[in-house]
Design an enzyme around this catalytic site. Structure first.
Site, PDB file in Angstrom:
ATOM      1  N   SER A 267      47.056  30.551  33.039  1.00 26.64           N
ATOM      2  CA  SER A 267      48.232  31.487  33.204  1.00 26.64           C
ATOM      3  C   SER A 267      48.092  32.700  32.303  1.00 26.64           C
ATOM      4  O   SER A 267      46.921  33.559  32.527  1.00 26.64           O
ATOM      5  CB  SER A 267      49.458  30.838  33.134  1.00 26.64           C
ATOM      6  OG  SER A 267      50.527  31.691  33.486  1.00 26.64           O
TER       7      SER A 267
ATOM      8  N   ASP B 180      36.811  41.817  32.166  1.00 20.76           N
ATOM      9  CA  ASP B 180      36.551  42.635  33.246  1.00 20.76           C
ATOM     10  C   ASP B 180      36.250  44.206  32.537  1.00 20.76           C
ATOM     11  O   ASP B 180      35.971  45.090  33.257  1.00 20.76           O
ATOM     12  CB  ASP B 180      37.665  42.528  34.204  1.00 20.76           C
ATOM     13  CG  ASP B 180      37.740  41.650  35.099  1.00 20.76           C
ATOM     14  OD1 ASP B 180      36.910  40.628  34.926  1.00 20.76           O
ATOM     15  OD2 ASP B 180      38.638  41.466  36.053  1.00 20.76           O
TER      16      ASP B 180
ATOM     17  N   LYS C 192      45.114  29.218  37.013  1.00 21.62           N
ATOM     18  CA  LYS C 192      46.481  29.479  37.462  1.00 21.62           C
ATOM     19  C   LYS C 192      46.720  30.925  37.777  1.00 21.62           C
ATOM     20  O   LYS C 192      47.029  31.554  36.690  1.00 21.62           O
ATOM     21  CB  LYS C 192      47.590  28.940  36.711  1.00 21.62           C
ATOM     22  CG  LYS C 192      48.859  29.011  36.893  1.00 21.62           C
ATOM     23  CD  LYS C 192      49.868  28.603  36.124  1.00 21.62           C
ATOM     24  CE  LYS C 192      51.368  28.754  36.532  1.00 21.62           C
ATOM     25  NZ  LYS C 192      51.936  30.159  36.479  1.00 21.62           N
TER      26      LYS C 192
END
Length: 547
Positions: free
Chosen positions: A303, A314, A328
């Site tokens: 999460s 990224d 998640k």
């Protein structure tokens, strides 16, 4: 005519079926598109009320209607996704306190050993510490009622010892050095819960921060830790999110904002309606935008942990080291219900900056609870090549590196799970609280040995002896943990480190625990060798963003 006696399961079966059918209709109607026929919703609600009325009035046995409704709600939410949940009123306050950053209580870390509450440690600055309650104290009574030997549970302890600030609770304590019970009137107070459990310098340049969850206070704790480490010369950061299950999304966004450069995308979320669509950017001048960063993750990182790791990865801001994270990618909104219960409803999916969803599959064909077992059996914990990603879910970082959606964050540098030291026997010693009991007892009997000892001396010179392990084995046998010689020989050195780490926590603080235990943490040990790679990656990422 013979009498037929229904079992509890038989009594509940028709009720459950009825509730499941009506609840399913109710869910479908309630969460349909706004333009859907409102008559369907009314009809579903009426049908649900009608069934409950018939059950309550005409069913052959007496039933607890409220209990049945709560059971039906839980089953209904299970049909939606693995993370939508219902928390009954009696449990809601406790559940919220786990993330609020503080709670009202007496301020002790406790354990239950042989049906007795043991004080593991009084919390710093709390009311118990101020009154002189000590590690190893046994809580025998609360407000005159005996609680030892009564089958007490963790939940019972919370109910007995937590309460509003300013209220008083009397505890009767047995201390090994005292013959009679000691009586303490403890005035409850706000007790802080820390989510940054360790923060220290590994060497002259590298700092280490361990975050165990994302709570209401995590961001401020993180900023404080980074500031203090920078004052000590930190130029490189190891951010440890191993086994961090997540928590508040806002805390994760704010943490990432302190590391990422201006205007970098952190995370986005998309729901069925536009009011749940959001995109978060780095908007402030962060306190650690220039230093090198390595983030540690494993299969227990979920999460909010994945939001931070995904944003760093990224944007090519740093290196992700460890094993594939939990997966998640669903966002829950807490909804307070009128009776004090709480509904945590999934309202959106979140996406990393490259656009990937990292939610792993769920549904009737995917047993969500067995995912870790499947990963283990397929060899994923031991080889990066065992992790298969779908090419259709390929995305790119800002510098063009390939990353994949569909189930967790795959690290840039994979570290296999080390099973050479651990064993089932060691797990049983700790799961039975035998190790904790031994540590508390040993420290109580050997106080003089550690008086005036600095952590530096403890870390570099103190060794757990074979004789100490023999005493631990005896404690385990007393707690019905059968000695396993093969496992013991395999795990002896590992067990010594675990005992030393736990003793260090009791003698000093959580920093001491992590400094000792990280000496055998392969992900940590590999990470601190990889800062040259992290710097190259961050340079490439910054260059790509400036083009």
């Amino acid at each position: 005519m013979s009498e037929i006696k229904n079992t509890k399961a038989q009594v509940r079966l028709p009720i459950i079926i009825a509730l499941a059918i009506s609840a399913g209709i109710w869910v479908g109607a309630t969460f349909a598109e706004p333009k859907s026929d409102r008559n369907d919703l009314k009809a579903a609600i009426y049908k649900l009320q009608e069934i409950i009325t018939y059950i309550n009035r005409d069913y052959v046995d007496s039933v607890n209607t409220n209990e049945l409704v709560e059971f039906g709600i839980e089953k209904m939410l299970e049909k939606l996704d693995p993370h939508s949940s219902y928390i009954p009123a009696k449990d809601a306050a406790l559940a919220r306190s786990q993330l609020d950053g503080n709670f009202d209580g007496i301020g002790v870390e406790f354990g239950i050993i042989r049906d007795t509450i043991y004080v593991v440690a009084p919390l710093t600055g709390g009311p118990s510490e101020k009154l002189g309650i000590q590690s190893g104290d046994q809580i025998i009574s609360v407000d005159g009622k005996t609680v030892a030997g009564t089958g007490i549970t963790n939940r019972d302890v919370f109910d007995l010892l937590r309460g509003p600030s300013g209220s008083t609770v009397n505890v009767g304590i047995k201390r090994k050095s005292q013959r009679d019970l000691l009586s303490f009137d403890i005035v409850r107070d706000k007790i802080p819960q820390y989510s940054v459990n360790a923060s220290y310098m590994i060497n002259d340049e590298i700092g280490y921060i361990k975050v165990t969850r994302f709570a209401a206070t995590t961001y401020e704790e993180f900023k404080k830790s980074v500031t203090e480490l920078r004052e000590q010369g930190m130029k490189k950061l190891v951010l440890d999110l191993q086994s961090n299950p997540g928590g508040y999304m806002g805390a994760a966004i704010n943490m990432a904002d302190e590391i990422l450069g201006s205007n970098a995308v952190i995370v986005s979320q998309e729901g069925k309606t536009s009011r749940f669509n959001q995109k978060a950017y780095a908007v402030r001048q962060g306190i650690f935008e220039d230093g090198s960063v390595i983030v540690l993750i494993n299969e227990g990182s979920a999460s909010a942990s994945e939001i931070v790791a995904g944003a760093i990865q990224d944007n090519d801001r740093g290196l992700i080291v460890g094993r594939r994270s939990f997966g998640k990618g669903l966002v829950q909104m807490p909804i307070d219900l009128s009776d004090g219960a709480e509904l945590r409803l999934t309202i959106a999916r979140y996406y990393t900056p490259s656009g990937r969803s990292i939610q792993k599959p769920y549904g009737e064909e995917d047993d969500y609870s067995l995912d870790w077992i499947k990963r283990f059996e397929h060899g994923e914990f031991f080889s990066a090549d065992s992790v298969k990603f779908n090419d259709s879910l390929r995305y790119e970082t800002v510098s063009g590196r390939a990353v994949y959606g569909g189930g967790g964050i795959m690290p840039d540098f994979f570290v296999p799970l080390d099973t050479t030291m651990s064993s089932a026997y060691v797990n049983r010693l700790f799961n039975s609280d035998s190790a904790r009991e031994f540590v508390l007892d040993y420290l109580d009997k050997n106080k003089k040995k550690f008086e005036g000892m600095s952590f530096e001396d403890y870390y570099s010179k103190y060794q757990v002896s074979d004789a100490m392990l023999q005493e631990l084995i005896k404690v385990g046998e007393k707690n019905k943990v059968k000695f396993d010689e093969k496992d013991y020989k395999k795990s002896k050195d590992y067990l010594k480190v675990l005992v030393k780490a736990n003793m260090g926590r009791n003698l000093f603080d959580d920093n001491a625990y992590y400094k000792v235990i990280n000496d055998i943490n392969e992900i940590y040990l590999q990470a601190i060798k990889l800062f040259d790679e992290a710097e190259k990656l961050a340079f490439a990422g910054k260059a790509s963003q400036q083009e």
